[in-house]
Write a protein that holds these residues in place. Structure first.
Motif, PDB file in Angstrom:
ATOM      1  N   GLY A  26       0.817  -1.199   0.000  1.00 45.39           N
ATOM      2  CA  GLY A  26       0.000   0.000   0.000  1.00 45.39           C
ATOM      3  C   GLY A  26       0.853   1.252   0.000  1.00 45.39           C
ATOM      4  N   LEU A  27       0.201   2.355   0.130  1.00 51.42           N
ATOM      5  CA  LEU A  27       0.839   3.666   0.175  1.00 51.42           C
ATOM      6  C   LEU A  27       1.054   4.056   1.631  1.00 51.42           C
ATOM      7  CD1 LEU A  27       1.694   6.148  -1.521  1.00 51.42           C
ATOM      8  CD2 LEU A  27      -0.639   6.981  -1.247  1.00 51.42           C
ATOM      9  N   TRP A  28       2.240   4.533   1.956  1.00 49.25           N
ATOM     10  CA  TRP A  28       2.572   4.880   3.335  1.00 49.25           C
ATOM     11  C   TRP A  28       2.657   6.387   3.498  1.00 49.25           C
ATOM     12  CZ3 TRP A  28       2.668   1.277   7.052  1.00 49.25           C
ATOM     13  CH2 TRP A  28       2.699  -0.049   6.634  1.00 49.25           C
ATOM     14  N   LEU A  29       2.039   6.886   4.544  1.00 46.48           N
ATOM     15  CA  LEU A  29       2.115   8.295   4.908  1.00 46.48           C
ATOM     16  C   LEU A  29       2.829   8.380   6.248  1.00 46.48           C
ATOM     17  CD1 LEU A  29       1.285  11.317   4.707  1.00 46.48           C
ATOM     18  CD2 LEU A  29      -0.751  10.686   6.010  1.00 46.48           C
ATOM     19  N   ILE A  30       3.892   9.161   6.299  1.00 44.11           N
ATOM     20  CA  ILE A  30       4.619   9.355   7.542  1.00 44.11           C
ATOM     21  C   ILE A  30       4.349  10.777   8.007  1.00 44.11           C
ATOM     22  CG2 ILE A  30       6.883   9.435   8.628  1.00 44.11           C
ATOM     23  CD1 ILE A  30       7.787   7.361   6.561  1.00 44.11           C
ATOM     24  N   SER A  31       3.719  10.885   9.157  1.00 39.24           N
ATOM     25  CA  SER A  31       3.451  12.202   9.729  1.00 39.24           C
ATOM     26  C   SER A  31       4.007  12.223  11.146  1.00 39.24           C
ATOM     27  CB  SER A  31       1.945  12.507   9.739  1.00 39.24           C
ATOM     28  OG  SER A  31       1.266  11.597  10.562  1.00 39.24           O
ATOM     29  N   GLY A  32       4.102  13.392  11.717  1.00 40.27           N
ATOM     30  CA  GLY A  32       4.667  13.482  13.055  1.00 40.27           C
ATOM     31  C   GLY A  32       4.141  14.671  13.816  1.00 40.27           C
ATOM     32  N   TYR A  33       4.411  14.667  15.098  1.00 40.96           N
ATOM     33  CA  TYR A  33       4.019  15.772  15.966  1.00 40.96           C
ATOM     34  C   TYR A  33       5.121  15.996  16.988  1.00 40.96           C
ATOM     35  CZ  TYR A  33       1.463  18.660  19.251  1.00 40.96           C
ATOM     36  OH  TYR A  33       1.079  19.682  20.071  1.00 40.96           O
ATOM     37  N   ASN A  34       5.642  17.188  17.043  1.00 40.59           N
ATOM     38  CA  ASN A  34       6.675  17.551  17.992  1.00 40.59           C
ATOM     39  C   ASN A  34       6.007  18.172  19.207  1.00 40.59           C
ATOM     40  OD1 ASN A  34       8.758  18.748  19.441  1.00 40.59           O
ATOM     41  ND2 ASN A  34       9.891  19.342  17.604  1.00 40.59           N
ATOM     42  N   GLU A  35       6.056  17.482  20.334  1.00 41.50           N
ATOM     43  CA  GLU A  35       5.383  17.954  21.544  1.00 41.50           C
ATOM     44  C   GLU A  35       5.968  19.257  22.062  1.00 41.50           C
ATOM     45  OE1 GLU A  35       5.364  14.751  24.342  1.00 41.50           O
ATOM     46  OE2 GLU A  35       3.983  13.564  23.132  1.00 41.50           O
ATOM     47  N   VAL A  36       7.252  19.499  21.783  1.00 40.82           N
ATOM     48  CA  VAL A  36       7.886  20.730  22.256  1.00 40.82           C
ATOM     49  C   VAL A  36       7.432  21.925  21.424  1.00 40.82           C
ATOM     50  CG1 VAL A  36      10.094  21.905  22.624  1.00 40.82           C
ATOM     51  CG2 VAL A  36       9.879  19.478  23.152  1.00 40.82           C
ATOM     52  N   GLY A  37       7.470  21.778  20.095  1.00 39.92           N
ATOM     53  CA  GLY A  37       7.134  22.891  19.209  1.00 39.92           C
ATOM     54  C   GLY A  37       5.674  22.971  18.828  1.00 39.92           C
ATOM     55  N   GLY A  38       4.924  21.892  19.043  1.00 41.53           N
ATOM     56  CA  GLY A  38       3.507  21.907  18.718  1.00 41.53           C
ATOM     57  C   GLY A  38       3.196  21.741  17.247  1.00 41.53           C
ATOM     58  N   ASP A  39       4.184  21.353  16.441  1.00 40.06           N
ATOM     59  CA  ASP A  39       3.933  21.107  15.022  1.00 40.06           C
ATOM     60  C   ASP A  39       4.729  19.871  14.595  1.00 40.06           C
ATOM     61  OD1 ASP A  39       6.551  21.995  14.915  1.00 40.06           O
ATOM     62  OD2 ASP A  39       6.081  23.871  13.920  1.00 40.06           O
ATOM     63  N   SER A  40       4.907  19.674  13.289  1.00 38.69           N
ATOM     64  CA  SER A  40       5.585  18.469  12.828  1.00 38.69           C
ATOM     65  C   SER A  40       7.083  18.668  12.611  1.00 38.69           C
ATOM     66  CB  SER A  40       4.938  17.966  11.540  1.00 38.69           C
ATOM     67  OG  SER A  40       5.149  18.899  10.499  1.00 38.69           O
ATOM     68  N   ASN A  41       7.585  19.896  12.689  1.00 36.95           N
ATOM     69  CA  ASN A  41       9.016  20.132  12.488  1.00 36.95           C
ATOM     70  C   ASN A  41       9.830  19.469  13.595  1.00 36.95           C
ATOM     71  OD1 ASN A  41       8.664  21.683  10.202  1.00 36.95           O
ATOM     72  ND2 ASN A  41       8.488  23.586  11.354  1.00 36.95           N
ATOM     73  N   GLY A  42      10.846  18.702  13.196  1.00 37.84           N
ATOM     74  CA  GLY A  42      11.716  18.061  14.163  1.00 37.84           C
ATOM     75  C   GLY A  42      11.153  16.811  14.800  1.00 37.84           C
ATOM     76  N   SER A  43      10.083  16.261  14.246  1.00 41.54           N
ATOM     77  CA  SER A  43       9.472  15.076  14.855  1.00 41.54           C
ATOM     78  C   SER A  43      10.109  13.771  14.392  1.00 41.54           C
ATOM     79  CB  SER A  43       7.960  15.052  14.585  1.00 41.54           C
ATOM     80  OG  SER A  43       7.710  14.986  13.198  1.00 41.54           O
ATOM     81  N   GLY A  44      11.000  13.810  13.396  1.00 40.40           N
ATOM     82  CA  GLY A  44      11.735  12.626  12.982  1.00 40.40           C
ATOM     83  C   GLY A  44      11.276  11.973  11.695  1.00 40.40           C
TER      84      GLY A  44
END
Length: 87
Positions: A26-44
């Motif tokens: 299937g198709l894979w979507l990788i998303s993230g959430y950075n608890e420190v910054g409150g967005d996805s930047n730096g989540s890995g």
């Protein structure tokens, strides 16, 4: 030809530990959430691709060979799980 079934890492870039199961088609979507910054930047998200690249070539996707251990650690680990398939 090889089929990548999964990737596991420890103390690699921003991750303490991770496992990504890629065995299902299937198709894979990788998303993230950075608890420190409150967005996805730096989540890995990019670190997962770098782990696969480092596991295959010894270099991250940015061409880095060293300085990839998580802060405070010295021995990053990456395991790739794959299946060899006939051409």
């Amino acid at each position: 030809m090889y089929k990548l079934l999964g990737v596991r890492g420890k103390d690699f870039l921003s991750f303490k530990e991770f496992y990504l199961d890629l065995s299902k088609p299937g198709l894979w979507l990788i998303s993230g959430y950075n608890e420190v910054g409150g967005d996805s930047n730096g989540s890995g998200k990019s670190s997962i691709y770098s782990a696969i690249s480092w596991g295959l070539t010894g270099r991250t996707s940015k061409g880095v060979q060293s300085d990839i251990a998580r802060w405070g650690t010295t021995a990053p680990q990456v395991e790739l799980f794959y299946l060899g398939l006939p051409f």
